[in-house]
Design a protein around this motif. Structure first.
Motif, PDB file in Angstrom:
ATOM      1  N   GLU A 417      23.422  12.521 -25.690  1.00 21.02           N
ATOM      2  CA  GLU A 417      22.692  12.525 -24.424  1.00 21.02           C
ATOM      3  C   GLU A 417      22.567  11.095 -23.909  1.00 21.02           C
ATOM      4  N   LEU A 418      22.918  10.895 -22.640  1.00 24.80           N
ATOM      5  CA  LEU A 418      22.794   9.569 -22.039  1.00 24.80           C
ATOM      6  C   LEU A 418      21.637   9.626 -21.041  1.00 24.80           C
ATOM      7  N   THR A 419      20.618   8.776 -21.253  1.00 26.05           N
ATOM      8  CA  THR A 419      19.403   8.857 -20.428  1.00 26.05           C
ATOM      9  C   THR A 419      19.156   7.539 -19.712  1.00 26.05           C
ATOM     10  N   SER A 420      18.818   7.648 -18.444  1.00 29.03           N
ATOM     11  CA  SER A 420      18.473   6.456 -17.668  1.00 29.03           C
ATOM     12  C   SER A 420      16.979   6.192 -17.829  1.00 29.03           C
ATOM     13  N   ARG A 421      16.620   4.956 -18.173  1.00 28.19           N
ATOM     14  CA  ARG A 421      15.203   4.605 -18.336  1.00 28.19           C
ATOM     15  C   ARG A 421      14.484   4.681 -16.997  1.00 28.19           C
ATOM     16  N   LYS A 422      15.222   4.338 -15.934  1.00 28.86           N
ATOM     17  CA  LYS A 422      14.592   4.253 -14.622  1.00 28.86           C
ATOM     18  C   LYS A 422      14.250   5.629 -14.067  1.00 28.86           C
ATOM     19  N   THR A 423      15.233   6.544 -14.116  1.00 29.17           N
ATOM     20  CA  THR A 423      15.006   7.856 -13.497  1.00 29.17           C
ATOM     21  C   THR A 423      14.539   8.889 -14.517  1.00 29.17           C
ATOM     22  N   GLY A 424      14.749   8.598 -15.791  1.00 28.74           N
ATOM     23  CA  GLY A 424      14.408   9.575 -16.830  1.00 28.74           C
ATOM     24  C   GLY A 424      15.424  10.702 -16.922  1.00 28.74           C
ATOM     25  N   LYS A 425      16.460  10.668 -16.075  1.00 30.36           N
ATOM     26  CA  LYS A 425      17.448  11.761 -16.058  1.00 30.36           C
ATOM     27  C   LYS A 425      18.434  11.606 -17.209  1.00 30.36           C
ATOM     28  N   SER A 426      18.798  12.765 -17.793  1.00 29.95           N
ATOM     29  CA  SER A 426      19.741  12.750 -18.914  1.00 29.95           C
ATOM     30  C   SER A 426      20.990  13.529 -18.575  1.00 29.95           C
ATOM     31  N   GLU A 427      22.090  13.116 -19.196  1.00 32.93           N
ATOM     32  CA  GLU A 427      23.354  13.839 -19.050  1.00 32.93           C
ATOM     33  C   GLU A 427      23.885  14.119 -20.435  1.00 32.93           C
ATOM     34  N   GLU A 428      24.488  15.281 -20.608  1.00 31.87           N
ATOM     35  CA  GLU A 428      25.139  15.547 -21.892  1.00 31.87           C
ATOM     36  C   GLU A 428      26.596  15.212 -21.755  1.00 31.87           C
ATOM     37  N   LEU A 429      27.084  14.336 -22.607  1.00 36.88           N
ATOM     38  CA  LEU A 429      28.459  13.837 -22.494  1.00 36.88           C
ATOM     39  C   LEU A 429      29.057  13.686 -23.882  1.00 36.88           C
ATOM     40  N   THR A 430      30.367  13.577 -23.948  1.00 37.03           N
ATOM     41  CA  THR A 430      30.972  13.201 -25.232  1.00 37.03           C
ATOM     42  C   THR A 430      30.642  11.724 -25.435  1.00 37.03           C
ATOM     43  N   PRO A 431      30.617  11.267 -26.672  1.00 35.98           N
ATOM     44  CA  PRO A 431      30.335   9.839 -26.903  1.00 35.98           C
ATOM     45  C   PRO A 431      31.299   8.942 -26.123  1.00 35.98           C
ATOM     46  N   GLU A 432      32.559   9.347 -26.041  1.00 36.59           N
ATOM     47  CA  GLU A 432      33.550   8.517 -25.334  1.00 36.59           C
ATOM     48  C   GLU A 432      33.190   8.380 -23.858  1.00 36.59           C
ATOM     49  N   LEU A 433      32.820   9.510 -23.253  1.00 38.70           N
ATOM     50  CA  LEU A 433      32.484   9.449 -21.818  1.00 38.70           C
ATOM     51  C   LEU A 433      31.222   8.636 -21.561  1.00 38.70           C
ATOM     52  N   ALA A 434      30.256   8.778 -22.480  1.00 40.80           N
ATOM     53  CA  ALA A 434      29.007   8.010 -22.320  1.00 40.80           C
ATOM     54  C   ALA A 434      29.327   6.515 -22.338  1.00 40.80           C
ATOM     55  N   LEU A 435      30.183   6.120 -23.280  1.00 37.87           N
ATOM     56  CA  LEU A 435      30.533   4.697 -23.368  1.00 37.87           C
ATOM     57  C   LEU A 435      31.320   4.251 -22.142  1.00 37.87           C
ATOM     58  N   GLU A 436      32.227   5.106 -21.693  1.00 30.53           N
ATOM     59  CA  GLU A 436      33.030   4.768 -20.506  1.00 30.53           C
ATOM     60  C   GLU A 436      32.114   4.489 -19.310  1.00 30.53           C
ATOM     61  N   LYS A 437      31.103   5.343 -19.192  1.00 31.08           N
ATOM     62  CA  LYS A 437      30.172   5.192 -18.081  1.00 31.08           C
ATOM     63  C   LYS A 437      29.420   3.851 -18.175  1.00 31.08           C
ATOM     64  N   LEU A 438      28.992   3.532 -19.393  1.00 32.07           N
ATOM     65  CA  LEU A 438      28.248   2.270 -19.567  1.00 32.07           C
ATOM     66  C   LEU A 438      29.140   1.063 -19.322  1.00 32.07           C
ATOM     67  N   VAL A 439      30.373   1.135 -19.791  1.00 32.66           N
ATOM     68  CA  VAL A 439      31.294   0.011 -19.565  1.00 32.66           C
ATOM     69  C   VAL A 439      31.412  -0.239 -18.078  1.00 32.66           C
ATOM     70  N   LYS A 440      31.524   0.840 -17.315  1.00 31.63           N
ATOM     71  CA  LYS A 440      31.690   0.692 -15.872  1.00 31.63           C
ATOM     72  C   LYS A 440      30.424   0.083 -15.242  1.00 31.63           C
ATOM     73  N   ILE A 441      29.265   0.576 -15.659  1.00 33.59           N
ATOM     74  CA  ILE A 441      28.006   0.063 -15.108  1.00 33.59           C
ATOM     75  C   ILE A 441      27.896  -1.443 -15.335  1.00 33.59           C
ATOM     76  N   TYR A 442      28.177  -1.885 -16.560  1.00 33.55           N
ATOM     77  CA  TYR A 442      27.998  -3.310 -16.853  1.00 33.55           C
ATOM     78  C   TYR A 442      29.120  -4.159 -16.260  1.00 33.55           C
ATOM     79  N   ALA A 443      30.313  -3.550 -16.099  1.00 39.95           N
ATOM     80  CA  ALA A 443      31.405  -4.329 -15.489  1.00 39.95           C
ATOM     81  C   ALA A 443      31.142  -4.579 -14.012  1.00 39.95           C
ATOM     82  N   ASP A 444      30.422  -3.645 -13.387  1.00 43.43           N
ATOM     83  CA  ASP A 444      30.174  -3.755 -11.938  1.00 43.43           C
ATOM     84  C   ASP A 444      29.086  -4.763 -11.579  1.00 43.43           C
ATOM     85  N   LEU A 445      28.407  -5.321 -12.570  1.00 39.30           N
ATOM     86  CA  LEU A 445      27.275  -6.201 -12.251  1.00 39.30           C
ATOM     87  C   LEU A 445      27.701  -7.473 -11.559  1.00 39.30           C
TER      88      LEU A 445
END
Ligand code: P5A
Length: 445
Positions: A417-445
């Motif tokens: 489960e990947l959860t945003s601290r800000k919104t409290g919303k969670s998504e169920e994802l494979t570990p690979e997809l969760a990491l992919e999403k985080l890589v993108k978030i931090y790369a976009d900074l």
């Protein structure tokens, strides 16, 4: 980092001596401990955030063409006697005498020392314009140190000093600092509003403070609502281009924005009523142009193209780096704890193992921990044998923007489960997809 190996002394109870939320949360989240009144030790997590802010400041200063350096904290009183500020500064200055009876002081700011360095090393207009800066601890023996790192006695400041041949060039330096500061605060995930202010003991007539709006701020501020809509965003700024810097300066200083020190009720009343905003703010930076105040008294001159000697025009520019952490928390928290903006978070993601000791869950967590480390997401893995509720509470308190929760039930279906601290919303994802999403978030900074 594994939480079991990390020094993170979390407090369950609210410390009674902390009056404002950022101070409370910094103590509870194990970021700082008070050493003496207004003097703090930075524990590993606080130190990590401090370093992140410093890095952003360095990147933006270097981008603006400024030279990083480091001056000592201890200064000679004689230099301050030259400028006349040794007497003027009063009780806020911490004065000491060394074993030879020489008067010294713990620097509250560095205009004198930098002017001394300049006059001993620069002679010609050809070496100008020049801006030198440092990030260094300062000491001000404040009458009422309070609110934790917000009004400390020892605090970390970025202080920069520009040297220019004339006023026009010094104003370009002033504008360039304004732009680089706007970028710096935006990159930290913050809105800091430049406001016309008062120059106090630094001197000069042109000065702007940068304020982060917060109820707990020490300054009363008045501003035109329109200023909240301004953003630099991804705009690439050519810092060598005087017109471009001046245009950005004008854009940001046109809407009315003043602190109580310079507030003009008549001008304020001219703004349409629905845009007249009054609130409180935290001063996270200030820029000054003070012309020849120090160069004349300390005899810092350069030779002009016409072969005459003129005192240089100077300004100084400060960011309260340690105070900024308090300001970020004041602006970004909820009842459960801190909510770090991604750009300054101490760790990119928290990994919560719901069933420590369960082989499948442990293995999945280890794999996630390794791959997220390799991907540069900088995880904090809660590998303690605590209850799930306690782990969630700790993660919420320390406020990492993302949490991956790993439990045996989800793993049966190959998901976490990947959860945003800000919104409290969670998504169920494979570990690979969760990491992919985080890589993108931090790369976009
Ligand atoms: C500018 C750089 C100066 O000292 N000389 C060198 C000029 N400016 S200033 O406005 O006085 O300070 C710059 C920023 O430092 C932070 N600050 C503090 N932070 C924590 N505790 C304090 N006691 C404290 N005093 C100042 C503020 O953010 C301020 O804008």
């Amino acid at each position: 980092m594994r939480l079991s190996k990390y020094f993170l002394p979390i407090l369950k109870e609210n410390p009674s001596d902390a009056q404002i939320v950022s101070h409370r949360l910094m103590l509870r989240a194990g970021m700082i401990r008070q050493a003496q009144s207004g003097i703090y030790s930075w524990l590993p997590m606080g130190f990590k955030v401090l370093r992140k802010l410093e890095n952003i400041v360095h990147e933006e200063q270097i981008r603006a063409g400024h030279n990083p350096m480091l001056m000592p904290t201890m200064q000679s009183a004689d230099l301050w006697r030259e400028s006349g500020r040794y007497e003027d500064y009063g009780k806020e200055m911490l004065r000491v005498t060394d074993r030879h009876g020489r008067d010294m002081l713990f620097g509250p700011t560095n205009e004198e020392l930098i002017t001394d360095i300049f006059r001993n090393n620069v002679r010609s207009y050809k070496d100008l314009p020049l801006t030198l800066y440092q990030i260094q601890w300062k000491f001000r023996d404040e009458v009422r140190p309070r609110f934790g790192v917000m009004r400390g006695r020892e605090f970390l400041m970025k202080d920069g000093y520009n040297f220019d041949v004339d006023k026009a060039s010094a104003m370009q330096s002033y504008n360039r600092h304004m732009v680089s500061y706007l970028r710096t605060y935006e990159r930290m995930g913050m809105k800091a509003i430049p406001m016309r202010a008062d120059s106090g003991p630094i001197g000069g007539e042109d000065t702007h403070e940068f304020l982060v709006l917060a109820e707990t701020g020490e300054s009363e501020v008045f501003y035109d609502r329109n200023i909240l809509d301004l953003h630099l965003g991804d705009r690439i700024v050519d810092y060598e281009n005087w017109d471009e810097c001046a245009a950005i300066f004008d854009e940001w200083t046109k809407p009315y924005a003043r602190t109580d020190e310079t507030h003009d009720p008549v001008l304020f009343a001219q703004i349409p009523e629905e845009r007249q905003m009054k609130s409180r703010g935290i001063e996270v930076g200030q820029i000054f142009y003070f012309g020849t105040k120090y160069s004349e008294s300390m005899n810092a001159k350069v030779i002009t193209p016409e072969n005459s000697e003129v005192p240089i025009h100077m300004g100084s520019h400060g960011i309260g780096v340690s105070r900024m952490i308090g300001a970020i928390i004041e602006a970004s928290h909820d009842d459960n704890g801190i909510i770090w903006p991604e750009a300054v978070t101490p760790f990119g993601v928290g990994i919560v193992n719901l069933k420590q000791g369960d082989e499948v869950t442990d293995l999945a967590c280890e794999a996630l921990y390794k791959s997220s480390t390799l991907l540069g997401i900088d995880p904090l893995y809660d590998d303690r044998s605590e209850r799930a509720g306690a782990k969630f509470a700790s993660m919420d308190l320390i406020g990492l923007p993302w949490r991956i929760t790993v439990g045996p039930r989800g793993l049966k279906n190959g998901i976490v489960e990947l959860t945003s601290r800000k919104t409290g919303k969670s998504e169920e994802l494979t570990p690979e997809l969760a990491l992919e999403k985080l890589v993108k978030i931090y790369a976009d900074l």
